[in-house]
Design an enzyme around this catalytic site. Sequence first.
Site, PDB file in Angstrom:
ATOM      1  N   THR A  85    -104.110  29.463 -90.787  1.00 37.77           N
ATOM      2  CA  THR A  85    -103.883  30.515 -89.781  1.00 37.77           C
ATOM      3  C   THR A  85    -105.223  31.078 -89.305  1.00 37.77           C
ATOM      4  O   THR A  85    -105.476  31.195 -88.104  1.00 37.77           O
ATOM      5  CB  THR A  85    -103.045  31.663 -90.410  1.00 37.77           C
TER       6      THR A  85
ATOM      7  N   ASP B  39    -105.103  39.649 -92.908  1.00 37.57           N
ATOM      8  CA  ASP B  39    -103.803  39.088 -93.309  1.00 37.57           C
ATOM      9  C   ASP B  39    -103.504  39.528 -94.738  1.00 37.57           C
ATOM     10  O   ASP B  39    -104.403  39.980 -95.449  1.00 37.57           O
ATOM     11  CB  ASP B  39    -103.837  37.552 -93.217  1.00 37.57           C
TER      12      ASP B  39
ATOM     13  N   ASP C   1     -99.286  20.468-127.445  1.00 36.61           N
ATOM     14  CA  ASP C   1     -98.358  19.952-126.425  1.00 36.61           C
ATOM     15  C   ASP C   1     -98.352  20.790-125.147  1.00 36.61           C
ATOM     16  O   ASP C   1     -97.568  20.538-124.233  1.00 36.61           O
ATOM     17  CB  ASP C   1     -96.936  19.870-126.999  1.00 36.61           C
TER      18      ASP C   1
ATOM     19  N   GLY D 125    -105.651  28.681 -95.420  1.00 44.17           N
ATOM     20  CA  GLY D 125    -106.655  29.134 -94.451  1.00 44.17           C
ATOM     21  C   GLY D 125    -106.327  28.671 -93.040  1.00 44.17           C
ATOM     22  O   GLY D 125    -107.020  29.032 -92.090  1.00 44.17           O
TER      23      GLY D 125
ATOM     24  N   ARG E 208     -96.283  30.074 -76.082  1.00 45.31           N
ATOM     25  CA  ARG E 208     -95.960  28.655 -75.994  1.00 45.31           C
ATOM     26  C   ARG E 208     -96.108  28.206 -74.547  1.00 45.31           C
ATOM     27  O   ARG E 208     -95.408  28.690 -73.657  1.00 45.31           O
ATOM     28  CB  ARG E 208     -94.525  28.442 -76.510  1.00 45.31           C
TER      29      ARG E 208
ATOM     30  N   GLU F 249     -97.751  24.177-124.948  1.00 41.78           N
ATOM     31  CA  GLU F 249     -97.032  25.452-125.035  1.00 41.78           C
ATOM     32  C   GLU F 249     -98.019  26.592-125.270  1.00 41.78           C
ATOM     33  O   GLU F 249     -99.091  26.405-125.836  1.00 41.78           O
ATOM     34  CB  GLU F 249     -95.988  25.391-126.156  1.00 41.78           C
TER      35      GLU F 249
ATOM     36  N   LYS G  70     -99.062  34.671 -80.034  1.00 39.86           N
ATOM     37  CA  LYS G  70     -98.872  33.226 -79.824  1.00 39.86           C
ATOM     38  C   LYS G  70     -98.047  33.044 -78.562  1.00 39.86           C
ATOM     39  O   LYS G  70     -96.986  33.635 -78.428  1.00 39.86           O
ATOM     40  CB  LYS G  70     -98.110  32.619 -81.019  1.00 39.86           C
TER      41      LYS G  70
HETATM   42  C1  R5P Z   1     -97.717  34.428 -93.204  1.00 35.52           C
HETATM   43  O1  R5P Z   1     -96.692  34.965 -92.860  1.00 35.52           O
HETATM   44  C2  R5P Z   1     -98.727  35.111 -94.046  1.00 35.52           C
HETATM   45  O2  R5P Z   1     -98.881  36.456 -93.695  1.00 35.52           O
HETATM   46  C3  R5P Z   1    -100.066  34.411 -93.957  1.00 35.52           C
HETATM   47  O3  R5P Z   1    -100.472  34.421 -92.599  1.00 35.52           O
HETATM   48  C4  R5P Z   1     -99.956  32.997 -94.417  1.00 35.52           C
HETATM   49  O4  R5P Z   1     -99.350  32.923 -95.680  1.00 35.52           O
HETATM   50  C5  R5P Z   1    -101.333  32.382 -94.476  1.00 35.52           C
HETATM   51  O5  R5P Z   1    -101.202  31.050 -94.867  1.00 35.52           O
HETATM   52  P1  R5P Z   1    -102.329  29.992 -94.556  1.00 35.52           P
HETATM   53  O6  R5P Z   1    -103.627  30.566 -95.044  1.00 35.52           O
HETATM   54  O7  R5P Z   1    -101.884  28.779 -95.315  1.00 35.52           O
HETATM   55  O8  R5P Z   1    -102.345  29.774 -93.072  1.00 35.52           O
END
Ligand code: R5P
Length: 286
Positions: A221, A213, A32, A219, A189, A34, A187
């Site tokens: 970001t 990161d 099941d 991916g 705006r 578990e 970043k």
């Molecule tokens: C955000 O604050 C984290 O440090 C990473 O930049 C984020 O989790 C990356 O996520 P993803 O690959 O989905 O862009």
Amino acid sequence: MVAGSVSQKLASRLAKELKSELIIPETKRFPDGEIYIRLPGEVKQKHVLVVQSTCAPQNDNLMELLFMLDLTKNLGARKVTAVVPYLAYARQDKRFKPGEAVSIKTVSKLIARAGADELITVDVHESKSKRDFSIPLRNLTAMPLLGICLKKMKLKNPVVLGGDQGSENRAQIVASKMGADADYLEKRRLTPTKVVMTPKSLDVRGRDVVIVDDIISTGGTVVEATKILKRQGARKVYAACTHAVLAGGAEKNLAAAGVVKIIATDTIEKKVSLVSVAPLIAHSLG
Ligand code: R5P
């Protein structure tokens, strides 16, 4: 040391570093779904490390961790250290919207109540997470190890970029090990709907770039950053992270955007796990 099913390579590297016995639990699934678990080894009166990442499938791996912690304590271990190199739910560390679960707090309670006396993790998303734990938490960083690995790759006039201002410190640690420059992607705006990302102060033209990161998940970001860096004349773009979550088609999308290589650790055991955090964890216990 007890090796959870998704951290067997890391646990065995760690056992070698610490010259300690490695116990591989017997696990199976009942029809099941578990989980069955049995510890074929002696833990009575010993300090036992239970090593298990809580990568996908997070809930199954978390449950297995909890079973192993409780079982180890129950079989008479003197002290139990949970080594959870990738801690699931760490990103849900506050109530972003009214009524939301603060999931990391629930996870922390479960780990402590299951029998862990302390928790060791690596590059947990928010260092503030300490306050969510009732047991001592050691949050180690793999950034120096990533820097050492990248230095060996002999990149061309490299610049290390944090994905955002929050990652600037990570980028600086990696860069210092490589003898490279560090910066972060800012970043800006332009209009309510248009955001541009650009390195805060360095020119990347003709240079190899490493984007650093803690996690690469979808991916998204790194893909966005890579596209911009390529437009700005970067030579080759590398992505370095501690936790290669790589959800969905992340690897394919990163390659399509122009990332030539992903360099990650074995907090989540994947093909891109080129760096082991075993020496880091062993040193913290030493
Ligand atoms: C955000 O604050 C984290 O440090 C990473 O930049 C984020 O989790 C990356 O996520 P993803 O690959 O989905 O862009």
